[in-house]
Design a protein around this motif. Structure first.
Motif, PDB file in Angstrom:
ATOM      1  N   GLU A   8       5.371   6.773   9.376  1.00 22.04           N
ATOM      2  CA  GLU A   8       5.538   5.328   9.543  1.00 22.04           C
ATOM      3  C   GLU A   8       5.482   4.594   8.205  1.00 22.04           C
ATOM      4  O   GLU A   8       6.123   3.556   8.029  1.00 22.04           O
ATOM      5  N   ALA A   9       4.728   5.133   7.247  1.00 22.53           N
ATOM      6  CA  ALA A   9       4.666   4.510   5.927  1.00 22.53           C
ATOM      7  C   ALA A   9       5.871   4.875   5.077  1.00 22.53           C
ATOM      8  O   ALA A   9       6.310   4.088   4.236  1.00 22.53           O
ATOM      9  N   GLU A  10       6.416   6.057   5.282  1.00 24.45           N
ATOM     10  CA  GLU A  10       7.605   6.467   4.533  1.00 24.45           C
ATOM     11  C   GLU A  10       8.766   5.507   4.775  1.00 24.45           C
ATOM     12  O   GLU A  10       9.615   5.292   3.913  1.00 24.45           O
ATOM     13  N   GLY A  17       1.525   9.329  -6.061  1.00 27.33           N
ATOM     14  CA  GLY A  17       1.819  10.717  -5.705  1.00 27.33           C
ATOM     15  C   GLY A  17       1.244  11.152  -4.377  1.00 27.33           C
ATOM     16  O   GLY A  17       1.232  12.355  -4.074  1.00 27.33           O
ATOM     17  N   ASP A  18       0.778  10.220  -3.559  1.00 24.69           N
ATOM     18  CA  ASP A  18       0.206  10.568  -2.260  1.00 24.69           C
ATOM     19  C   ASP A  18       1.309  10.941  -1.275  1.00 24.69           C
ATOM     20  O   ASP A  18       2.448  10.457  -1.362  1.00 24.69           O
ATOM     21  N   THR A  19       0.955  11.762  -0.304  1.00 23.31           N
ATOM     22  CA  THR A  19       1.852  12.071   0.810  1.00 23.31           C
ATOM     23  C   THR A  19       1.658  11.002   1.884  1.00 23.31           C
ATOM     24  O   THR A  19       0.537  10.775   2.352  1.00 23.31           O
ATOM     25  N   THR A  64       0.832  -1.201   0.000  1.00 22.34           N
ATOM     26  CA  THR A  64       0.000   0.000   0.000  1.00 22.34           C
ATOM     27  C   THR A  64       0.866   1.250   0.000  1.00 22.34           C
ATOM     28  O   THR A  64       0.602   2.213  -0.745  1.00 22.34           O
ATOM     29  N   ALA A  65       1.914   1.255   0.817  1.00 22.23           N
ATOM     30  CA  ALA A  65       2.820   2.406   0.849  1.00 22.23           C
ATOM     31  C   ALA A  65       3.482   2.623  -0.507  1.00 22.23           C
ATOM     32  O   ALA A  65       3.587   3.753  -0.996  1.00 22.23           O
TER      33      ALA A  65
END
Length: 482
Positions: free
Chosen positions: A282-284, A276-278, A268-269
């Motif tokens: 924790e996902a970065e 192009g989502d921010t 998902t990340a």
């Protein structure tokens, strides 16, 4: 027909051109090029038009494959699309992500000695051409009905049901907790297998057809959720098509170390990053760049994680699977693609511990051997004593499958019956749950399965919903007359 078809004896199998492994590793674009019209017709002409089409028999949707192959070989593509779309709500998606080597192509009768017909690639070509030519039109029902149906889940099962119900003129509302339509088609499957504009194109078509989407709208007892009872009160019938999202866990020493992640969180990340989502902090961190990556599991989700890590620039990527290559559940075609792109496979190996202090630094695994078949018919696995070995790992991804979320508790619906596996119980023929007027379809009923099965279930559930609403309408009319 003999002049057009049966050319498998003279025309060799040729899949669409595949981009080189070096080129594929550099981006998340789809790896296969498009067929030319000539190549598509030529490959379709290899079909033997056999009397018992095992390709159709082994297709969950029962697609009339020989018919649209013959029409493609004859250059009658608009008719081919009509036949293909008559049984499949999303042939352009199935043509890309179905494991054809285990389904239609794997059961092609010309396979021994001649190689199967490239069914999936032709299916994709037909529908992509239909979109380009404007043959794919919004749904325009013969008549509008006053009754409405609420669908929980905008994945393949829910979308297939929405299309079928809209065909019958029902007012269809689809609710999904995510901000885009598609479910795992968007957030779980990487772009190199299914580019997201393909899904967005179907979303736009369904909206133009009159399907109403309520995105970012969860169902349940949370502060921003829509209570299930309120949802039921809005509609004459409800279909639950939520899929299964609860990742299976693994125990053992060190299982709680940082750097051990769930497959769906990782995918998902990655997909959100590509869109192009921010991402939240924790996902970065769910990025394989420069890391030694170990993926646990041998299914298609594991292949997606492995090939994603390659594209993110991982230092090394290793798959650990407890059975051998011949017994893995994933698509053999996906394994081949992963090997070409640089993935290393440790077959007949199972993790026994995770090493590290605060964060994972390695996986200790043990060699396995195949034993006697278990209750499912698959060979059991047994550890080999004294065979432990260690793999370096900065990132471990658990791709061990998915289980259903506890919907009766989350939705405060104790009367919603579940099986011993946590899936929703439904009638064998009508897809109705223990709650009147509430139906369910797809993975939330059958457990984690293929997209094509979700589409089949969604279509069948829609037919049952149609019959149920009409039966109730007739009963009400009779009661009023009486």
């Amino acid at each position: 027909m003999a002049n057009t078809m049966l050319k498998f004896v003279s025309v060799p199998q040729r899949q669409p051109e595949k981009r080189t492994a070096d080129a594929r590793r550099a981006d998340f674009d789809e790896i296969y090029e498009d067929y030319s019209p000539q190549a598509a017709g030529e490959q379709a002409s290899r079909c033997s038009q056999c009397g018992v089409p095992f390709c159709s028999v082994h297709c969950p949707l029962g697609n009339n494959i020989p018919d649209w192959l013959m029409l493609t070989a004859q250059g009658r593509l608009e008719e081919a699309y009509g036949v293909s779309s008559a049984t499949n709500s999303f042939p352009e998606i199935c043509g890309r992500i179905c494991p054809q080597d285990r389904l239609c192509e794997g059961n092609c009768v010309i396979e021994p000695g001649f190689e199967s017909v490239t069914i999936g690639a032709v299916e994709r070509y037909i529908t992509d051409t239909a979109f380009e030519k404007g043959w794919v039109q919004p749904i325009r029902p013969m008549r509008e009905r006053a009754q409405s149906v609420g669908i929980v889940g905008a994945g393949p099962g829910g979308l297939a049901a929405a299309a079928q119900l809209r065909e019958q003129g029902f007012q269809v509302h689809v609710y999904d907790r995510y901000d885009r339509v598609g479910g795992l088609l968007v957030y779980g499957i990487p772009g190199f297998k299914l580019e997201k504009d393909i899904v967005a194109r179907r979303h736009a078509l369904l909206e133009e057809s009159g399907v109403v989407f309520h995105l970012g709208q969860g169902v349940g007892s949370g502060a921003d959720d829509l209570p299930f009872e309120v949802l039921r009160s809005r509609h004459h019938a409800v279909l639950i098509a939520t899929g299964v999202y609860k990742s299976r866990e693994i125990g053992g020493p060190g299982a709680g170390l940082a750097g051990i992640e769930r497959a769906l969180d990782y995918l998902t990340a990655s997909n959100r990053r590509s869109l192009g989502d921010t991402l939240p902090p924790e996902a970065e961190a769910l990025d394989a760049q420069g890391k030694a990556v170990v993926v646990l599991g041998g299914g298609d989700t594991a292949m997606d994680c492995l090939r994603t890590a390659i594209r993110q620039g991982a230092r090394s990527v290793t798959c650990v699977y407890r059975r051998d290559k011949a017994n893995m559940p994933g698509s053999a075609r996906e394994v081949k693609n992963a090997e070409e792109e640089g993935v290393h496979f440790e077959w007949l190996a199972a993790p026994e511990a995770f090493l590290g202090a605060a964060a994972v630094t390695g996986v200790r695994a043990t060699r396995m051997k195949l034993g006697l078949p278990d209750a499912s018919g698959r060979q059991s696995v047994e550890p080999l004593e004294g065979s432990s070995f260690t793999l370096e790992a900065d990132l471990v991804i658990k791709a061990l499958g998915f289980d259903p979320e506890p919907l009766p508790q989350l939705w405060n619906q104790p009367g919603l019956e579940v099986s011993r596996w946590g899936t929703l119980k439904v009638g064998q023929k009508d897809f109705m749950t223990s709650l009147p007027g509430v139906f369910a379809a797809g993975d939330i009923v059958r457990g984690a399965s293929l997209v094509v099965w979700a589409i089949r279930d969604g279509r069948d559930a829609a037919a049952s919903i149609h019959q149920w609403i009409e039966a109730n309408e007739t009963a009400s009319a009779v009661a009023e007359q009486g």
